[in-house]
Design a protein around this motif. Structure first.
Motif, PDB file in Angstrom:
ATOM      1  N   LEU A 160       0.837  -1.201   0.000  1.00 48.78           N
ATOM      2  CA  LEU A 160       0.000   0.000   0.000  1.00 48.78           C
ATOM      3  C   LEU A 160       0.871   1.249   0.000  1.00 48.78           C
ATOM      4  O   LEU A 160       1.771   1.395   0.828  1.00 48.78           O
ATOM      5  CB  LEU A 160      -0.909   0.010   1.232  1.00 48.78           C
ATOM      6  N   ARG A 161       0.605   2.158  -0.947  1.00 48.86           N
ATOM      7  CA  ARG A 161       1.312   3.432  -1.028  1.00 48.86           C
ATOM      8  C   ARG A 161       0.285   4.537  -1.220  1.00 48.86           C
ATOM      9  O   ARG A 161      -0.641   4.407  -2.019  1.00 48.86           O
ATOM     10  CB  ARG A 161       2.285   3.467  -2.212  1.00 48.86           C
ATOM     11  N   ILE A 162       0.458   5.627  -0.494  1.00 49.34           N
ATOM     12  CA  ILE A 162      -0.444   6.768  -0.585  1.00 49.34           C
ATOM     13  C   ILE A 162       0.392   8.001  -0.880  1.00 49.34           C
ATOM     14  O   ILE A 162       1.336   8.306  -0.149  1.00 49.34           O
ATOM     15  CB  ILE A 162      -1.242   6.954   0.719  1.00 49.34           C
ATOM     16  N   GLU A 163       0.026   8.692  -1.953  1.00 51.66           N
ATOM     17  CA  GLU A 163       0.764   9.887  -2.356  1.00 51.66           C
ATOM     18  C   GLU A 163      -0.211  11.059  -2.431  1.00 51.66           C
ATOM     19  O   GLU A 163      -1.250  10.969  -3.095  1.00 51.66           O
ATOM     20  CB  GLU A 163       1.404   9.668  -3.719  1.00 51.66           C
ATOM     21  N   ALA A 164       0.109  12.145  -1.744  1.00 49.01           N
ATOM     22  CA  ALA A 164      -0.729  13.341  -1.789  1.00 49.01           C
ATOM     23  C   ALA A 164      -0.443  14.079  -3.090  1.00 49.01           C
ATOM     24  O   ALA A 164       0.691  14.447  -3.375  1.00 49.01           O
ATOM     25  CB  ALA A 164      -0.443  14.234  -0.599  1.00 49.01           C
ATOM     26  N   ASP A 165      -1.499  14.292  -3.885  1.00 50.61           N
ATOM     27  CA  ASP A 165      -1.364  15.001  -5.150  1.00 50.61           C
ATOM     28  C   ASP A 165      -1.621  16.493  -5.001  1.00 50.61           C
ATOM     29  O   ASP A 165      -0.978  17.314  -5.640  1.00 50.61           O
ATOM     30  CB  ASP A 165      -2.335  14.431  -6.185  1.00 50.61           C
ATOM     31  N   ASP A 166      -2.594  16.837  -4.154  1.00 50.30           N
ATOM     32  CA  ASP A 166      -2.939  18.244  -3.967  1.00 50.30           C
ATOM     33  C   ASP A 166      -3.688  18.405  -2.648  1.00 50.30           C
ATOM     34  O   ASP A 166      -4.318  17.465  -2.175  1.00 50.30           O
ATOM     35  CB  ASP A 166      -3.819  18.737  -5.112  1.00 50.30           C
TER      36      ASP A 166
END
Length: 91
Positions: free
Chosen positions: A47-53
């Motif tokens: 699981l990977r979570i990346e904040a885009d905005d």
């Protein structure tokens, strides 16, 4: 995860939509920890979570996230918009 949890008030109420073991209302930091633990275990640790905005005001914060995970030969990639109401302490 500990850094993430520190950003939540002790009384956080986390909603997870759908019909899965991780769905429903989860209360408190322990509930949020259970959610992410279930998601991490279900993805075999991928699981990977990346904040885009991030859009923020005095009372609400909206984050746009890209969530990815793999399990066996399946790959998931979704964009999520998450709305958060902030308390008087900014949590």
């Amino acid at each position: 995860i500990p850094l993430l949890l520190d950003g939540f008030a002790e009384s956080v109420l986390w909603y997870s939509p759908g019909d899965t073991p991780a769905s429903g209302r989860l209360r408190g930091r322990d509930g949020v920890l259970r959610f992410f633990t279930m998601m991490d275990e279900a993805s075999g640790g991928t699981l990977r979570i990346e904040a885009d905005d991030v859009l923020a005001g005095d009372r609400y914060v909206t984050t746009f996230l890209t969530v990815t995970a793999r399990r066996h030969s399946e790959r998931m990639s979704v964009v999520v918009a998450q709305l958060v109401e902030v308390d008087e302490h900014g949590r």
